[in-house]
Motif scaffolding. Structure first.
Motif, mmCIF file in Angstrom:
data_model
loop_
_atom_site.group_PDB
_atom_site.id
_atom_site.type_symbol
_atom_site.label_atom_id
_atom_site.label_comp_id
_atom_site.label_asym_id
_atom_site.label_seq_id
_atom_site.Cartn_x
_atom_site.Cartn_y
_atom_site.Cartn_z
ATOM 1 N N LYS A 229 0.835 -1.208 0.000
ATOM 2 C CA LYS A 229 0.000 0.000 0.000
ATOM 3 C C LYS A 229 0.868 1.256 0.000
ATOM 4 N N THR A 230 1.970 1.200 0.709
ATOM 5 C CA THR A 230 2.898 2.335 0.739
ATOM 6 C C THR A 230 3.440 2.620 -0.655
ATOM 7 N N ALA A 231 3.833 1.574 -1.366
ATOM 8 C CA ALA A 231 4.356 1.753 -2.726
ATOM 9 C C ALA A 231 3.296 2.350 -3.643
ATOM 10 N N TYR A 232 2.075 1.857 -3.528
ATOM 11 C CA TYR A 232 0.966 2.386 -4.333
ATOM 12 C C TYR A 232 0.775 3.879 -4.048
ATOM 13 N N GLN A 233 0.810 4.231 -2.779
ATOM 14 C CA GLN A 233 0.635 5.627 -2.376
ATOM 15 C C GLN A 233 1.772 6.498 -2.922
ATOM 16 N N ILE A 234 2.974 5.980 -2.948
ATOM 17 C CA ILE A 234 4.098 6.731 -3.517
ATOM 18 C C ILE A 234 3.835 7.025 -4.988
ATOM 19 N N GLY A 235 3.379 6.019 -5.722
ATOM 20 C CA GLY A 235 3.048 6.230 -7.136
ATOM 21 C C GLY A 235 1.990 7.306 -7.309
ATOM 22 N N GLU A 236 0.963 7.275 -6.465
ATOM 23 C CA GLU A 236 -0.092 8.297 -6.515
ATOM 24 C C GLU A 236 0.479 9.693 -6.268
ATOM 25 N N GLU A 237 1.306 9.818 -5.261
ATOM 26 C CA GLU A 237 1.846 11.128 -4.894
ATOM 27 C C GLU A 237 2.761 11.689 -5.983
ATOM 28 N N ILE A 238 3.526 10.833 -6.606
ATOM 29 C CA ILE A 238 4.373 11.272 -7.722
ATOM 30 C C ILE A 238 3.494 11.797 -8.852
ATOM 31 N N ALA A 239 2.450 11.046 -9.186
ATOM 32 C CA ALA A 239 1.550 11.445 -10.275
ATOM 33 C C ALA A 239 0.819 12.744 -9.957
ATOM 34 N N LYS A 240 0.388 12.926 -8.712
ATOM 35 C CA LYS A 240 -0.321 14.147 -8.324
ATOM 36 C C LYS A 240 0.525 15.393 -8.558
ATOM 37 N N ARG A 241 1.832 15.237 -8.508
ATOM 38 C CA ARG A 241 2.745 16.362 -8.673
ATOM 39 C C ARG A 241 3.216 16.519 -10.121
ATOM 40 N N ASN A 242 2.680 15.681 -11.002
ATOM 41 C CA ASN A 242 3.080 15.676 -12.406
ATOM 42 C C ASN A 242 4.573 15.359 -12.571
ATOM 43 N N LYS B 251 -0.252 5.032 -12.327
ATOM 44 C CA LYS B 251 -1.166 4.893 -13.465
ATOM 45 C C LYS B 251 -2.612 5.188 -13.061
ATOM 46 N N ALA B 252 -3.006 4.798 -11.842
ATOM 47 C CA ALA B 252 -4.371 5.052 -11.366
ATOM 48 C C ALA B 252 -4.636 6.547 -11.199
ATOM 49 N N THR B 253 -3.562 7.320 -11.111
ATOM 50 C CA THR B 253 -3.676 8.765 -10.927
ATOM 51 C C THR B 253 -3.233 9.487 -12.202
ATOM 52 N N ASN B 254 -3.271 8.767 -13.332
ATOM 53 C CA ASN B 254 -2.905 9.309 -14.649
ATOM 54 C C ASN B 254 -1.479 9.844 -14.693
ATOM 55 N N GLY B 255 -0.583 9.159 -14.002
ATOM 56 C CA GLY B 255 0.806 9.594 -13.953
ATOM 57 C C GLY B 255 1.669 8.991 -15.040
ATOM 58 N N ASN B 256 2.846 9.576 -15.187
ATOM 59 C CA ASN B 256 3.844 9.092 -16.141
ATOM 60 C C ASN B 256 4.779 8.116 -15.439
ATOM 61 N N THR B 257 5.134 7.050 -16.147
ATOM 62 C CA THR B 257 6.061 6.069 -15.591
ATOM 63 C C THR B 257 7.120 5.722 -16.629
ATOM 64 N N ILE B 258 8.322 5.499 -16.149
ATOM 65 C CA ILE B 258 9.396 4.953 -16.977
ATOM 66 C C ILE B 258 9.995 3.792 -16.211
ATOM 67 N N GLY B 259 9.949 2.625 -16.801
ATOM 68 C CA GLY B 259 10.565 1.448 -16.204
ATOM 69 C C GLY B 259 11.846 1.123 -16.940
ATOM 70 N N VAL B 260 12.854 0.714 -16.204
ATOM 71 C CA VAL B 260 14.148 0.354 -16.798
ATOM 72 C C VAL B 260 14.478 -1.063 -16.354
ATOM 73 N N ALA B 261 14.715 -1.930 -17.319
ATOM 74 C CA ALA B 261 14.964 -3.332 -17.003
ATOM 75 C C ALA B 261 16.006 -3.917 -17.955
ATOM 76 N N PRO B 262 16.791 -4.862 -17.468
ATOM 77 C CA PRO B 262 17.696 -5.560 -18.373
ATOM 78 C C PRO B 262 16.898 -6.499 -19.279
ATOM 79 N N PHE B 263 17.428 -6.764 -20.468
ATOM 80 C CA PHE B 263 16.729 -7.623 -21.426
ATOM 81 C C PHE B 263 16.356 -8.975 -20.836
ATOM 82 N N PHE B 264 17.199 -9.523 -19.944
ATOM 83 C CA PHE B 264 16.913 -10.862 -19.431
ATOM 84 C C PHE B 264 15.708 -10.902 -18.494
ATOM 85 N N PHE B 265 15.139 -9.733 -18.153
ATOM 86 C CA PHE B 265 13.904 -9.703 -17.380
ATOM 87 C C PHE B 265 12.671 -9.874 -18.261
ATOM 88 N N ARG B 266 12.852 -9.935 -19.570
ATOM 89 C CA ARG B 266 11.704 -10.071 -20.475
ATOM 90 C C ARG B 266 11.202 -11.511 -20.452
#
Length: 188
Positions: A22-35, A56-71
């Motif tokens: 829930k804490t992680a979800y709330q962090i995502g919301e707060e980031i999105a609220k601030r654009n 995403k639930a707060t219409n925010g922007n996200t960038i994920g970075v992953a190594p190819f082997f995580f696909r």
């Protein structure tokens, strides 16, 4: 002005107390609220996946970075706005750092600790001067902080290192700190 990216480090396990997720979800919301843009490891599960879902639930922007082997099925968040790929974990961390204006370390395991300590080391070496938060949800990092105090008492860590990061107990406290440290982003 460059888009503000908030890098969120955290564990990938879903087998943790719900308060962490829930804490992680709330962090995502707060980031999105601030654009601001959420930058993280693109994971579908645990702290990473929940931060993305909150943004995403707060219409925010996200960038994920992953190594190819995580696909692989079930590893990466499939509905992320943007997922960037690297060859190695080292490249991944460097790329995440390059996209970020601040860092929040949420509860996690050895990978999360490595990420926190890498940013802390860069700050100590004066190679980076960006806000770094250790989010101590449910006093998760009390043991780590006690260990660091022991290292300080033994002479391995200078007391000045503690000025390089901010320990916050709540998401609200973390964002009060970031709001003071970062410029306000224009609205969408």
């Amino acid at each position: 002005m460059r888009q503000i990216g908030i890098c969120v480090y955290g564990g990938a396990s879903n087998h943790v107390d719900e308060v962490y997720l829930k804490t992680a979800y709330q962090i995502g919301e707060e980031i999105a609220k601030r654009n601001w843009t959420l930058v993280n490891g693109a994971g579908d599960t645990g702290m990473m996946g929940n931060a993305i879902r909150g943004a995403k639930a707060t219409n925010g922007n996200t960038i994920g970075v992953a190594p190819f082997f995580f696909r692989q099925p079930g590893v990466l968040y499939q509905e992320g706005e943007e997922t960037l790929y690297t060859r190695t974990m080292r490249e991944r961390k460097a790329f995440m750092e390059s996209l970020s204006s601040a860092f929040i370390t949420t509860p996690g395991g050895i990978g999360t600790l490595e990420e926190f300590y890498e940013i802390l080391t860069l700050k100590q070496l004066q190679q980076l001067d960006l806000p770094l938060i250790l989010l101590n949800t449910n006093h998760y990092y009390d043991g780590l902080l006690k260990m660091m105090q022991g290292m300080t008492q033994a002479g391995f860590i200078d007391q000045s290192v503690y000025d390089l990061f901010k320990v916050c107990l709540t998401v609200e406290e973390a964002f009060e700190y970031l709001d003071q440290q970062l410029p306000v982003s224009p609205t969408k």
